[in-house]
Write a protein that holds these residues in place. Structure first.
Motif, short mmCIF file in Angstrom:
data_model
loop_
_atom_site.label_atom_id
_atom_site.label_comp_id
_atom_site.label_asym_id
_atom_site.label_seq_id
_atom_site.Cartn_x
_atom_site.Cartn_y
_atom_site.Cartn_z
N MET A 53 2.44 -107.96 32.77
CA MET A 53 1.05 -107.83 33.24
C MET A 53 -0.34 -108.01 32.09
O MET A 53 -1.01 -108.29 32.32
CB MET A 53 0.12 -106.43 34.16
N THR A 54 0.70 -108.31 30.89
CA THR A 54 -0.55 -108.71 29.44
C THR A 54 0.07 -109.91 29.71
O THR A 54 0.89 -110.80 30.23
CB THR A 54 -0.41 -107.49 28.49
N PHE A 76 -5.13 -107.10 29.00
CA PHE A 76 -5.00 -107.18 30.65
C PHE A 76 -4.68 -108.33 31.56
O PHE A 76 -5.88 -108.45 31.20
CB PHE A 76 -5.05 -105.81 31.10
N VAL A 77 -3.61 -108.70 32.06
CA VAL A 77 -4.48 -109.64 32.67
C VAL A 77 -3.39 -109.74 34.21
O VAL A 77 -3.74 -110.61 35.03
CB VAL A 77 -3.72 -111.22 32.47
N GLY A 78 -3.38 -108.55 34.58
CA GLY A 78 -2.79 -108.67 36.47
C GLY A 78 -1.75 -108.63 36.70
O GLY A 78 -0.66 -109.05 36.07
N PHE A 79 -2.19 -109.64 37.24
CA PHE A 79 -0.53 -110.59 38.16
C PHE A 79 -0.99 -111.69 37.74
O PHE A 79 0.14 -112.15 38.14
CB PHE A 79 -1.26 -110.21 39.72
N ALA A 80 -0.94 -112.50 36.43
CA ALA A 80 -2.21 -113.68 36.43
C ALA A 80 -0.35 -114.47 35.57
O ALA A 80 -0.03 -115.45 36.14
CB ALA A 80 -2.50 -113.90 34.39
N ARG A 94 4.42 -102.80 32.71
CA ARG A 94 2.94 -102.98 32.15
C ARG A 94 3.25 -104.04 31.50
O ARG A 94 2.09 -105.03 31.16
CB ARG A 94 2.97 -101.54 31.71
N ARG A 127 1.51 -115.02 39.31
CA ARG A 127 1.06 -116.22 39.52
C ARG A 127 1.84 -117.18 38.84
O ARG A 127 1.53 -118.17 39.53
CB ARG A 127 -0.13 -115.69 39.46
#
Lengths: 344, 353
Positions: free
Chosen positions: A78-79, A91-95, A75, A98
């Motif tokens: 992903m932040t 929350f930034v997902g998979f940033a 979790r 990446r």
């Protein structure tokens, strides 16, 4: 139950027995005290359900401080932001992943957005490769030699094992002192009419010494396991092959090596898993330097999440998820090899 | 062919052979060299820790702690360094140095300090003798927080080991001697986390510690590592070998499960508990990364964190750093000296660290 005899008073007891009896009294007193609560508990929930009481403390601590954080880590990864608590973190997902994996050429850290991450990865790959190779070779050769009818084997075994007990900080300081510009090794070099070398300021030398020192510190542990493996090979196999007139080299190839293989695999995987996590020794010895010459994965996580400003917890968590996956792969390989070698 | 025979013979067991040959010589040479390599660095550390700062910066270094002799001289508060001075006529005398200006030193006879002469520094040799600079040990103990670090390390090690032994053995007892719902799930989880190190979950564990309020508390160092999967696994494997009949007969006699645990199972599992105790002491005494993250106030530092901070801030004060390093490795070394056979066989049979 030899300990129990301590609670009976016999006329003559040695000092050691008296001390042991004293501690046993304290132990028994505390445990009896606990029974005052636990016997009624057992009456209420039944003796079979006492199992839950016994696993509870361990499970609670394990759940809160190991299992829950493991799940939380995904979790976190992903932040972003600088807050520690998840509610403060967008929350930034998979940033984060990446950002870590954003490279034009994975083999050239200069083309990556997070260039330090990739430097850490390639440094770690280099370290792991040579450290594990050197470790296994030295541990194996030492174990094989100690397994001959060596006089004073217990002494040698202890000497080789002793550095394993030293803390990484102590090991690093010992070698920092030896490798410094006016240190022991330079004194030897000068006496041999060689140039003085500033080992810890030279990138190539540091890479070498970091590997050397970690082999020095850990080799004894793997040697012990290999030695135990060698000694579990029954002697009559060698006797039989001697009757057949096998040469010693044939013995080694045909008996020792195949029978030692399972132990060797355990050693290999354990050494691999530890090498990937290299941190404390190097942190004290070189602090990742000079430049980023000895900057490894765990130090990347530590620096990114904890010692650098701003503290980029998200990026550190994403990196540790990737590290965890790598370790998981090694563990699975070990389990798989362990199972297949048992089947043989 | 000859080569491969020799190598092969070198690598196989040859216990009980009658005569010595070249492979024996190589084996003992290898072992002797290895012994030097393993032990010399530690010995060098101990010897160096007894040198004065002046002796430490000398290059090339002397092997034993030869320190310059000092003489107390009337009229001076501090003892002055003693030198052997060569006069112009070739005769020598022992004199103390009062101060040094460039290449000239002002020196005097210790018996007659008022009579000061000027001597070229190349005409004098320091008077050295074998002595131990105990002040390297006593001064940092008095001036820095080292005793506090030591106390913190002892608290962490002892408390963590007791808690680990207690909760791990309780869990192992349940997992080995009871049938209950969820047992297999717990076992699988424990085994699959055997290899996951704390470095992988640093960030979230730190969050948990912060939420509990254990940042800058020794509890934050002690508790998270207490529920070691390694310990549970090791103890469970051992307890599986204890006969169930023993427990059954105790139950018939009316013993409670808790009594069975502490009066029958624990004493019988003593060898496995001892191995785990040694592991735990080793882990906790040497732990670095986790205390480094949890503890930021220096009065809470453990020895390892304190030692690292110490070498960082006092980069040049090697005489203190070396002495404190020796103090840090001393307890583990003493334990090893007494228990070495037990430790080496214990590790060899369980195959873990």
């Amino acid at each position: 139950m030899t300990q129990k005899s301590g609670s009976y008073s016999s006329p003559r007891r040695s000092v050691g027995e008296m001390i042991r009896a004293f501690f046993y009294e304290i132990y028994a007193f505390i445990m009896n005290l606990a029974d005052v609560v636990l016997t009624p508990l057992q009456r209420v929930i039944g003796s079979r359900n006492m199992a839950y009481f016994f696993v509870l403390p361990n499970l609670l601590i394990f759940g809160i401080f190991v299992l829950f954080p493991m799940l939380l880590n995904f979790r976190y990864a992903m932040t972003s932001g600088t807050g520690l608590f998840l509610s403060d973190r967008p929350f930034v997902g998979f940033a984060n992943y990446r950002a870590l994996l954003n490279c034009t050429n994975f083999f050239d850290p200069n083309t990556c957005v997070e260039d330090r991450f990739w430097r850490a990865i390639w440094n770690t790959v280099f370290f792991v490769g040579f450290q594990v190779l050197g470790m296994v070779i030295f541990a194996l050769v030492t174990a094989l030699i100690l397994n001959r009818g060596i006089r004073g084997r217990g002494f040698f075994r202890s000497v080789y094992f002793y550095p394993v007990l030293l803390s990484p900080v102590v090991v690093a300081l010992i070698w920092k002192w030896i490798l410094q510009r006016d240190g022991l090794i330079n004194a030897v070099l000068i006496s041999l009419d060689q140039e003085r070398v500033n080992f810890l300021l030279n990138a190539d030398w540091t890479k070498f010494w970091v590997i050397f020192v970690s082999i020095w510190a850990q080799m004894g542990f793997y040697m012990l396991i290999l030695l135990a493996g060698l000694q579990s090979i029954p002697a009559d196999i060698y006797e039989a092959s001697a009757i057949d007139g096998a040469s010693p080299w044939q013995d080694f190839r045909g008996i020792t090596l195949p029978l030692l293989m399972p132990t060797l695999f355990v050693v290999l995987v354990l050494a691999l898993i530890r090498a990937v996590q290299v941190f404390d020794q190097v942190y004290v010895l070189t602090n990742g330097g000079p430049g980023t010459a000895t900057f490894y994965m765990v130090q990347y996580i530590y620096n990114t999440g904890f010692s650098g400003q701003p503290q980029r917890f998200g990026l550190a968590a994403a990196a540790s998820v990737l590290l965890g996956l790598t370790l998981l792969i090694f563990t699975l390989i070990q389990l798989w090899l362990g199972r297949s070698s048992e089947a043989v | 062919m000859l080569f491969s025979t020799n190598v092969g013979e070198f690598l196989t067991r040859t216990r009980g052979r009658r005569r010595w040959d070249v492979t024996d010589v190589i084996a003992y040479l290898y072992l002797a060299f290895g012994t030097l390599l393993m032990f010399l660095p530690v010995l060098w550390l101990v010897l160096s820790s007894f040198k004065t700062p002046a002796a430490l910066v000398k290059f090339p270094p002397s092997i034993l702690p030869y320190n310059q002799e000092m003489a107390a001289v009337e009229g001076y508060d501090e003892p002055l360094p003693l030198f052997t001075v060569t006069r112009e006529d070739g005769s020598t005398a022992q004199m103390v140095q009062i101060r040094r200006v460039g290449i000239e030193a002002q020196m005097a006879d210790p018996a007659n300090p008022a009579d000061v002469i000027s001597v070229n520094i190349n005409d004098r040799e320091p008077v050295e003798k074998l002595s131990l600079a105990w002040e390297n040990y006593t001064e940092p103990l008095a001036r820095f927080n080292f005793l506090t670090y030591l106390r913190n390390s002892v608290i962490v090690t002892v408390a963590a080991t007791i808690i680990t032994l207690l909760i791990n053995s309780m869990a192992a007892f349940a997992l080995s001697k009871f049938e209950f719902r969820g047992r297999d799930v717990i076992l699988v989880i424990i085994i699959s986390t055997l290899m996951i190190p704390i470095s992988v979950v640093l960030v979230p564990v730190f969050l948990v510690i912060t939420s509990v309020g254990w940042v800058n508390s020794l509890w934050g160092v002690i508790i998270p590592g207490a529920a070691t999967p390694t310990g549970v696994f090791l103890l469970r494997q051992y307890m599986l070998t204890l006969p169930d009949e023993l427990l059954a007969s105790a139950r018939i006699d009316g013993a409670s499960e808790w009594r069975i645990y502490w009066q029958i199972v624990l004493p019988l599992a003593a060898p496995a508990l001892a191995v785990l105790a040694i592991f735990s002491v080793m882990w906790r005494w040497n732990d670095f990364l986790w205390p480094l993250i949890v503890l930021s106030r220096s009065e809470l530092f453990t020895l390892q964190v304190g030692l690292n901070a110490f070498q960082g801030e006092l980069n040049v004060q090697w005489h203190y750093v070396l002495a404190m390093t020796v103090l840090t490795l001393l307890p583990i070394t003493i334990v090893f000296a007494f228990l070495q056979r037990f430790i080496t066989t214990g590790i060899a049979t369980t195959g873990m660290k």
